[in-house]
Design an enzyme around this catalytic site. Structure first.
Site, mmCIF file in Angstrom:
data_model
loop_
_atom_site.group_PDB
_atom_site.id
_atom_site.type_symbol
_atom_site.label_atom_id
_atom_site.label_comp_id
_atom_site.label_asym_id
_atom_site.label_seq_id
_atom_site.Cartn_x
_atom_site.Cartn_y
_atom_site.Cartn_z
ATOM 1 N N TRP A 127 0.946 -1.136 0.049
ATOM 2 C CA TRP A 127 0.063 -0.186 0.076
ATOM 3 C C TRP A 127 0.970 1.208 -0.029
ATOM 4 C CZ3 TRP A 127 -4.767 -0.968 -1.411
ATOM 5 C CH2 TRP A 127 -5.615 0.192 -1.480
ATOM 6 N N ASP A 150 0.279 11.038 -0.112
ATOM 7 C CA ASP A 150 -0.872 11.834 0.230
ATOM 8 C C ASP A 150 -2.062 11.387 0.533
ATOM 9 O OD1 ASP A 150 -1.780 11.296 -2.278
ATOM 10 O OD2 ASP A 150 -1.813 13.706 -2.824
ATOM 11 N N GLU A 176 -2.981 8.672 -1.726
ATOM 12 C CA GLU A 176 -2.335 7.280 -1.609
ATOM 13 C C GLU A 176 -1.476 7.032 -2.799
ATOM 14 O OE1 GLU A 176 -6.133 4.705 -0.589
ATOM 15 O OE2 GLU A 176 -5.021 5.092 1.453
ATOM 16 N N GLU A 177 -1.262 7.717 -3.726
ATOM 17 C CA GLU A 177 -0.584 7.357 -4.900
ATOM 18 C C GLU A 177 1.047 7.735 -4.920
ATOM 19 O OE1 GLU A 177 -4.593 7.591 -7.690
ATOM 20 O OE2 GLU A 177 -3.362 9.247 -7.369
ATOM 21 N N GLU A 234 -18.289 6.442 -4.473
ATOM 22 C CA GLU A 234 -17.349 7.141 -4.259
ATOM 23 C C GLU A 234 -17.165 8.429 -5.567
ATOM 24 O OE1 GLU A 234 -13.372 5.746 -5.635
ATOM 25 O OE2 GLU A 234 -12.702 5.953 -3.397
HETATM 26 C C1 NOJ Z 1 -6.594 2.953 -4.098
HETATM 27 C C2 NOJ Z 1 -6.305 4.300 -3.552
HETATM 28 O O1 NOJ Z 1 -7.289 4.229 -2.498
HETATM 29 C C3 NOJ Z 1 -6.424 5.337 -4.510
HETATM 30 O O2 NOJ Z 1 -6.530 6.517 -3.984
HETATM 31 C C4 NOJ Z 1 -5.822 5.148 -5.860
HETATM 32 O O3 NOJ Z 1 -6.047 6.167 -6.643
HETATM 33 C C5 NOJ Z 1 -5.855 3.961 -6.339
HETATM 34 N N1 NOJ Z 1 -5.607 2.879 -5.302
HETATM 35 C C6 NOJ Z 1 -4.835 3.822 -7.353
HETATM 36 O O4 NOJ Z 1 -3.454 3.650 -6.876
HETATM 37 C C1 NOJ Z 2 -9.425 6.351 -2.063
HETATM 38 C C2 NOJ Z 2 -9.069 7.562 -1.477
HETATM 39 O O1 NOJ Z 2 -8.191 8.121 -2.578
HETATM 40 C C3 NOJ Z 2 -8.547 7.812 -0.304
HETATM 41 O O2 NOJ Z 2 -8.280 9.096 0.260
HETATM 42 C C4 NOJ Z 2 -9.502 7.194 0.722
HETATM 43 O O3 NOJ Z 2 -8.810 7.112 2.284
HETATM 44 C C5 NOJ Z 2 -9.835 5.806 0.418
HETATM 45 N N1 NOJ Z 2 -10.144 5.621 -0.926
HETATM 46 C C6 NOJ Z 2 -10.784 5.169 1.189
HETATM 47 O O4 NOJ Z 2 -12.114 5.949 1.122
#
Ligand code: NOJ
Ligand code: NOJ
Length: 578
Positions: A140, A196, A199-200, A424
């Protein structure tokens, strides 16, 4: 039950109400659905969160495409901040058991060793856990350093209320230990990069810095109240440094905040509107130092951010440049092919509703050269000046902003399915819901936007009258003398024998874009190439790696990589050759 929902029969769908143009009707129907949607996702008794421990917020009940049946520290803290505000403002006194459960769950979660570390070695930066609070050990984007700060902010709001009720003992004995762990984590880690909120990419992130700054300020105030003066001093010292660093994200020529310097992105990002509304302090007026919702910088940024989505989403086509549109995380987003999100669209509305709260309270609207473009988009005749509430210009501007803000709620309404559920995202081409269904954060984001539209603000956190120390004012130019920070560049690059990796970039210390004078990286940890070099503090720097082989130079593909150095400390970037 509000009378308005009785006026509209069950035969009308939410989207039909939206099409009727009545925002009141959407709010009346969606509010109870969103609130039930939040509570359904909280353990142990939420109807969609079986298996979640008491007080644990699931991100979404979705178990595949995508699997979001986890608890994220960020989502949970933002959702519980909204719940705690509802409770402490006396708007819903039944919520208290959930809040106590949340505190208990976080006491436990903090202690869970995980891939980011133990409670004392960085584990608080772990972004997500299983819903029974065991560690998630898969790959992750970790660590994410906004979580501890956001959790501290949520729990501090509860602690302040408890103290007002005379329950200081419980705060000192039970709540303070959780807060101290989170705040000490922020103190120790605010100047390190991390993943950030999306999460990327690992980078510096405006949202994270803003959340950290807020938590340290209110943490210092609470520590003082509880007689913990040396902790209060430490929190204040680092709060000053984070506030300094926060300024460095502002891009004056672009008129926006470069939210995230990683991954070659433009930096135009919902990150900033979210930061502005989650660090809203009505007592701070329109102060730009903390990017308050009505500050000229936050408004200018909002225009640039929203405009970035006008031409890229088919559902926005044909919409006037002065009207609301669907917005997403950031224009370069490719997750589920890159779509608008409910929570980012709601964030635009909420920032503007917060701005309206302040303008009404202070009885004036100021238009500066920085916010002029924002106001002129809505009212072409707008001019720089300060307009008192008795003037017609004030009324014109206020009404225009109100209509614009409502427009974003109506965009969300238009793409809310008839059962009122919020996923979402909604598809950029059709507006149909996509990705995780019943996203807790989506529901919470609409509820907090609705609350702001009612003119209700949450308690402040000490943002009024903050100033940035003079030593920071030299940042931004590059090579302007003063403080430096040691920056480590790591780049993964496979090379052939005799081929080497160099770096050059936009400042003297990176040889001013000279391939001839570019600096050689060490291959000691091949295929990772590394270099540590002192760069000016609080400065936005562009750079590229180059390959040299038998005299031939190959540049890294466009765009330039970008970083913003912190005000002090050290900084590391991890890149890949592309
Ligand atoms: C799951 C993350 O929660 C999301 O924010 C991200 O865009 C995707 N993985 C792709 O990395
Ligand atoms: C993806 C989002 O980018 C992230 O900000 C969030 O924490 C997770 N999904 C879970 O909702």
């Amino acid at each position: 039950m509000r009378p308005i929902s009785l006026l509209y029969g069950l035969g009308l769908t939410v989207s039909a109400w939206a099409q009727s143009g009545s925002i009141e009707a959407y709010i009346a129907s969606e509010s109870p659905i969103a609130k039930a949607g939040v509570l359904a996702n909280i353990g142990p008794n939420g109807s969609k969160s079986q298996g979640a421990k008491a007080g644990v917020v699931i991100a979404s009940p979705s178990t595949s495409d995508p699997d979001y049946l986890y608890t994220w520290t960020r989502d949970s803290a933002l959702v519980f901040k909204a719940i705690i505000d509802e409770f402490t403002l006396g708007r819903d006194t039944t919520l208290r058991p959930h809040i106590d459960n949340y505190v208990t769950s976080q006491i436990q979660q903090q202690q869970v060793s995980n891939p980011s570390g133990t409670v004392s070695t960085g584990g608080l930066g772990e972004p997500k856990f299983h819903i029974d609070l065991s560690a998630f050990t898969g790959g992750w984007g970790r660590p994410q350093r906004d979580g501890p700060a956001l959790r501290a902010t949520a729990i501090i709001a509860y602690a302040n209320w408890l103290i007002e009720q005379g329950n200081t003992t419980y705060v000192t004995n039970t709540i303070w230990p959780v807060l101290e762990l989170d705040l000490n984590y922020v103190v120790a880690n605010w100047n390190f990069t991390g993943f950030d909120l999306w999460e990327e990419v690992s980078s510096a992130s405006f949202f994270t810095t803003a959340a950290q700054h807020r938590s340290l300020r209110e943490g210092a105030t609470l520590a003082t109240k509880l007689g913990k003066t040396s902790l209060a001093t430490s929190y204040t010292t680092q709060a000053v440094n984070t506030l300094c660093f926060l300024q460095s994200y502002w891009n004056p020529s672009g008129g926006y905040v470069t939210a995230n310097t990683g991954g070659g992105r433009s930096g135009k990002d919902a990150n900033v509107a979210l930061a502005s509304l989650h660090t809203f302090d009505p007592a701070a007026g329109c102060d730009a130092v903390t990017f308050q919702p009505c500050s000229d910088k936050a408004l200018s940024n909002l225009k640039v951010y929203v405009d970035a989505f006008r031409s890229i989403y088919p559902i926005n086509s044909g919409i006037s440049s002065s009207a609301a549109v669907a917005t997403g995380r950031y224009p370069e987003d490719t997750y589920y092919n890159g779509n608008p999100w409910y929570l980012t669209t709601a964030a635009v509305a909420e920032q503007l509703y917060d701005a309206i709260i302040v303008w009404k309270a202070q009885g004036s609207i100021q238009v500066t050269s920085t916010s002029l473009a924002f106001f002129q988009q809505l009212v072409p005749s707008a001019a720089v000046g300060t307009y008192a509430s008795s003037s017609t210009t004030y009324t014109t501007l206020l009404n225009a902003v109100q209509t614009y803000a409502d427009g974003f709620i109506l965009v969300a309404a238009r793409y809310t399915p008839s059962d009122g559920s919020l996923a979402e995202q909604y598809l950029r081409a059709t507006g149909a819901p996509v990705s995780a269904k019943d996203l807790t954060w989506s529901y919470a984001s609409l509820l907090t936007a609705f609350k702001a539209r009612e003119g209700v603000a949450s308690a402040g956190w000490g943002a009024a009258g903050l100033t940035v120390p003079a030593t920071c004012s030299t940042g931004g130019g590059g090579g302007s003398g003063g403080a430096t920070v040691a920056v480590t560049f790591n780049v993964q690059a496979t090379t052939v024998f005799g081929e080497n990796i160099y770096i050059t970039g936009s400042v003297d210390a990176l040889r001013n874009w000279s391939p001839d004078n570019a600096i050689l990286l060490s291959s000691a940890n091949y295929p990772s190439w590394s270099l540590t070099v002192n760069l000016p503090a609080s400065t936005r720097i562009e750079y590229k790696y180059i390959r040299k082989y038998n005299g031939a130079v190959t540049w890294l593909a466009d765009p330039n990589n970008v970083l913003t150095t912190p005000a002090s400390g050290t900084y590391t970037v991890n890149d890949n050759w592309r």
